[in-house]
Design a protein around this motif. Structure first.
Motif, PDB file in Angstrom:
ATOM      1  N   TRP B  33      -5.712  -2.814   8.150  1.00 54.85           N
ATOM      2  CA  TRP B  33      -6.701  -3.371   6.443  1.00 54.85           C
ATOM      3  C   TRP B  33      -7.925  -2.547   6.290  1.00 54.85           C
ATOM      4  N   THR B  34      -8.168  -1.497   6.985  1.00 54.15           N
ATOM      5  CA  THR B  34      -9.352  -0.457   5.737  1.00 54.15           C
ATOM      6  C   THR B  34      -9.013   0.309   5.136  1.00 54.15           C
ATOM      7  N   ALA B  35      -7.539   0.807   5.143  1.00 55.72           N
ATOM      8  CA  ALA B  35      -7.415   1.927   4.631  1.00 55.72           C
ATOM      9  C   ALA B  35      -6.501   1.319   2.744  1.00 55.72           C
ATOM     10  N   ILE B  36      -5.778  -0.202   3.207  1.00 53.56           N
ATOM     11  CA  ILE B  36      -5.946  -1.013   2.168  1.00 53.56           C
ATOM     12  C   ILE B  36      -6.733  -1.549   1.572  1.00 53.56           C
ATOM     13  N   ILE B  37      -7.706  -2.211   2.177  1.00 53.17           N
ATOM     14  CA  ILE B  37      -9.253  -2.278   1.602  1.00 53.17           C
ATOM     15  C   ILE B  37     -10.021  -1.136   0.713  1.00 53.17           C
ATOM     16  N   VAL B  38     -10.011  -0.588   1.408  1.00 53.85           N
ATOM     17  CA  VAL B  38     -10.283   0.761   1.030  1.00 53.85           C
ATOM     18  C   VAL B  38      -9.978   1.638  -0.119  1.00 53.85           C
ATOM     19  N   ILE B  39      -9.082   1.357  -0.420  1.00 51.48           N
ATOM     20  CA  ILE B  39      -7.538   1.796  -1.553  1.00 51.48           C
ATOM     21  C   ILE B  39      -7.644   0.866  -2.469  1.00 51.48           C
ATOM     22  N   ALA B  40      -8.040  -0.531  -2.323  1.00 51.29           N
ATOM     23  CA  ALA B  40      -8.243  -1.969  -3.681  1.00 51.29           C
ATOM     24  C   ALA B  40      -9.757  -1.395  -3.617  1.00 51.29           C
ATOM     25  N   THR B  98     -16.571   8.506   0.151  1.00 47.62           N
ATOM     26  CA  THR B  98     -15.880   9.595   0.294  1.00 47.62           C
ATOM     27  C   THR B  98     -14.726   9.369   1.249  1.00 47.62           C
ATOM     28  N   LEU B  99     -15.047   8.484   2.089  1.00 49.26           N
ATOM     29  CA  LEU B  99     -13.343   7.857   3.017  1.00 49.26           C
ATOM     30  C   LEU B  99     -12.362   7.998   1.136  1.00 49.26           C
ATOM     31  N   PHE B 100     -12.656   7.269   0.503  1.00 46.86           N
ATOM     32  CA  PHE B 100     -11.221   7.045  -0.643  1.00 46.86           C
ATOM     33  C   PHE B 100     -10.358   8.266  -0.314  1.00 46.86           C
ATOM     34  N   ALA B 101     -10.558   8.837  -1.227  1.00 44.41           N
ATOM     35  CA  ALA B 101      -9.370  10.051  -0.797  1.00 44.41           C
ATOM     36  C   ALA B 101      -8.686  10.237   0.263  1.00 44.41           C
ATOM     37  N   PRO B 102      -9.294  10.468   1.291  1.00 46.41           N
ATOM     38  CA  PRO B 102      -8.151  10.647   2.507  1.00 46.41           C
ATOM     39  C   PRO B 102      -7.238   9.331   2.724  1.00 46.41           C
ATOM     40  N   LEU B 103      -7.924   8.275   2.453  1.00 42.77           N
ATOM     41  CA  LEU B 103      -6.979   6.813   2.792  1.00 42.77           C
ATOM     42  C   LEU B 103      -5.638   7.216   2.113  1.00 42.77           C
ATOM     43  N   ARG B 104      -6.646   6.985   0.486  1.00 43.70           N
ATOM     44  CA  ARG B 104      -5.415   7.150  -0.357  1.00 43.70           C
ATOM     45  C   ARG B 104      -3.898   8.248  -0.313  1.00 43.70           C
ATOM     46  N   ALA B 105      -4.684   9.007   0.163  1.00 44.95           N
ATOM     47  CA  ALA B 105      -3.642  10.173   0.942  1.00 44.95           C
ATOM     48  C   ALA B 105      -2.769   9.747   1.613  1.00 44.95           C
ATOM     49  N   LEU B 106      -3.412   9.374   2.971  1.00 44.38           N
ATOM     50  CA  LEU B 106      -2.405   8.351   3.910  1.00 44.38           C
ATOM     51  C   LEU B 106      -1.790   7.061   2.931  1.00 44.38           C
ATOM     52  N   GLY B 107      -2.350   6.646   1.553  1.00 44.79           N
ATOM     53  CA  GLY B 107      -1.515   5.280   1.216  1.00 44.79           C
ATOM     54  C   GLY B 107      -0.358   6.169   0.340  1.00 44.79           C
ATOM     55  N   ASP B 108      -0.810   7.727  -0.364  1.00 43.67           N
ATOM     56  CA  ASP B 108       0.566   7.928  -0.846  1.00 43.67           C
ATOM     57  C   ASP B 108       1.300   8.181   0.207  1.00 43.67           C
ATOM     58  N   TRP B 109       0.787   8.913   0.833  1.00 41.13           N
ATOM     59  CA  TRP B 109       2.445   9.515   1.970  1.00 41.13           C
ATOM     60  C   TRP B 109       3.125   8.354   2.581  1.00 41.13           C
ATOM     61  N   ALA B 110       2.617   6.902   3.112  1.00 46.31           N
ATOM     62  CA  ALA B 110       3.536   5.941   3.250  1.00 46.31           C
ATOM     63  C   ALA B 110       3.931   5.477   2.260  1.00 46.31           C
ATOM     64  N   GLU B 111       3.732   5.716   1.144  1.00 42.62           N
ATOM     65  CA  GLU B 111       4.973   5.352  -0.249  1.00 42.62           C
ATOM     66  C   GLU B 111       6.212   6.454  -0.239  1.00 42.62           C
ATOM     67  N   GLN B 112       5.743   7.486  -0.754  1.00 35.79           N
ATOM     68  CA  GLN B 112       6.323   8.538  -1.000  1.00 35.79           C
ATOM     69  C   GLN B 112       7.169   9.100  -0.032  1.00 35.79           C
ATOM     70  N   HIS B 113       7.092   8.597   1.790  1.00 33.15           N
ATOM     71  CA  HIS B 113       7.664   8.916   2.328  1.00 33.15           C
ATOM     72  C   HIS B 113       8.742   7.917   2.982  1.00 33.15           C
ATOM     73  N   ILE B 114       8.978   6.596   2.367  1.00 32.94           N
ATOM     74  CA  ILE B 114       9.005   5.730   3.326  1.00 32.94           C
ATOM     75  C   ILE B 114      10.656   6.363   3.299  1.00 32.94           C
ATOM     76  N   ASP B 115      11.694   6.672   2.236  1.00 32.28           N
ATOM     77  CA  ASP B 115      12.911   6.448   2.728  1.00 32.28           C
ATOM     78  C   ASP B 115      13.561   7.639   3.534  1.00 32.28           C
ATOM     79  N   GLU B 116      12.527   8.770   3.562  1.00 27.79           N
ATOM     80  CA  GLU B 116      12.718   9.383   5.212  1.00 27.79           C
ATOM     81  C   GLU B 116      12.898   8.592   6.349  1.00 27.79           C
ATOM     82  N   VAL B 117      11.411   8.154   6.545  1.00 23.17           N
ATOM     83  CA  VAL B 117      10.551   7.286   7.263  1.00 23.17           C
ATOM     84  C   VAL B 117      12.021   6.042   7.687  1.00 23.17           C
ATOM     85  N   GLU B 118      12.923   5.363   7.181  1.00 22.68           N
ATOM     86  CA  GLU B 118      13.746   4.877   6.912  1.00 22.68           C
ATOM     87  C   GLU B 118      14.766   5.131   7.579  1.00 22.68           C
TER      88      GLU B 118
END
Lengths: 130, 130
Positions: B33-40, B98-118
């Motif tokens: 939730w923290t990640a998603i909220i900070v991203i939003a 200052t926390l936005f970039a790291p968490l956004r990076a995590l969100g991006d990772w999740a979005e970009q690697h969905i296929d590999e993960v699945e």
DNA sequence: CTGAATCCATCAGGATACTG
DNA sequence: CAGTATCCTGATGGATTCAG
């Protein structure tokens, strides 16, 4: 920039969207134990007990479960050797290694901004209870 | 490089150390939730209901609680206006930004690697149950 | 040594109803 | 609108014990 769905397509895969499968993925990686384990495995391949020693405070059960799930998600590889006593080593997969930098960045943030966070926390608690 | 405690000192503040206060901090930020909220909130200052709409799937209770705790940690600022009906806006603090970039990076990772993960997940489940 | 199994306490988080 | 207050369930995670 930069709502991230601008020109690459796939605007539907957005962690803000509840039904997006990346949510599951994010829930797995945006997690305290995951972060610490990936950080620990970033440096080197480790066997179970070594890992447990480094990731201080984690119980055997939770370490096992988390490693299983990370393995299932393709982030960690498990190497078991048929020896006595058993030896099992864990390392990041190629996919897992792409996750190291973002999670390490998160760990760094936590370490670097401790003071600010604690000051904020004290100030907040003063405001509330005081 | 780079175990990160090489020359800057403060080797004791390591998230791998159980007693390290950065653990608490990490637990707060390495969270779905923290990640998603900070991203939003990264894009713009939002009022409660707008935020709740963007962060799909979150309950009012959890959003309130998470925002309170993020405020307490100095990551989010709360602006309440004495109007009728009430208006409350949330935005990232300087620290939060200052926390936005790291968490956004995590969100991006999740979005970009969905296929590999699945794919990894399917393969794993095959190996186990099949 | 690795880890499965069990038991148990705590907590996250959802649903609902109500207030200023 | 922006919460607070309750209630309740399932998941998380620790401790301990046992097995290969």
């Amino acid at each position: 920039m930069d709502t991230a769905e601008s020109e690459t397509g796939d605007p539907q895969w957005d962690v803000l969207v509840a039904t997006c499968p990346s949510r599951t993925s994010l829930a797995r990686i945006a997690n305290k134990w995951t972060a610490i384990i990936v950080i620990a495995l970033g440096a080197e391949r480790l066997r179970f007990t070594e890992l447990r020693t480094r990731v201080q405070g984690i119980s055997g059960k939770v370490l096992t479960e988390t490693l299983r799930d990370l393995e299932r998600h393709g982030i960690v590889a498990r190497h078991a050797y048929a020896e006595i006593p058993p030896r099992v080593e864990y390392e990041l997969t190629d996919l897992g290694r792409t996750l190291f930098a973002p999670l390490r960045a998160l760990g760094d943030w936590a370490e670097q901004h401790i003071d600010e966070v604690e000051r904020a926390r004290d100030a907040y608690d003063d405001r509330v209870s005081g």
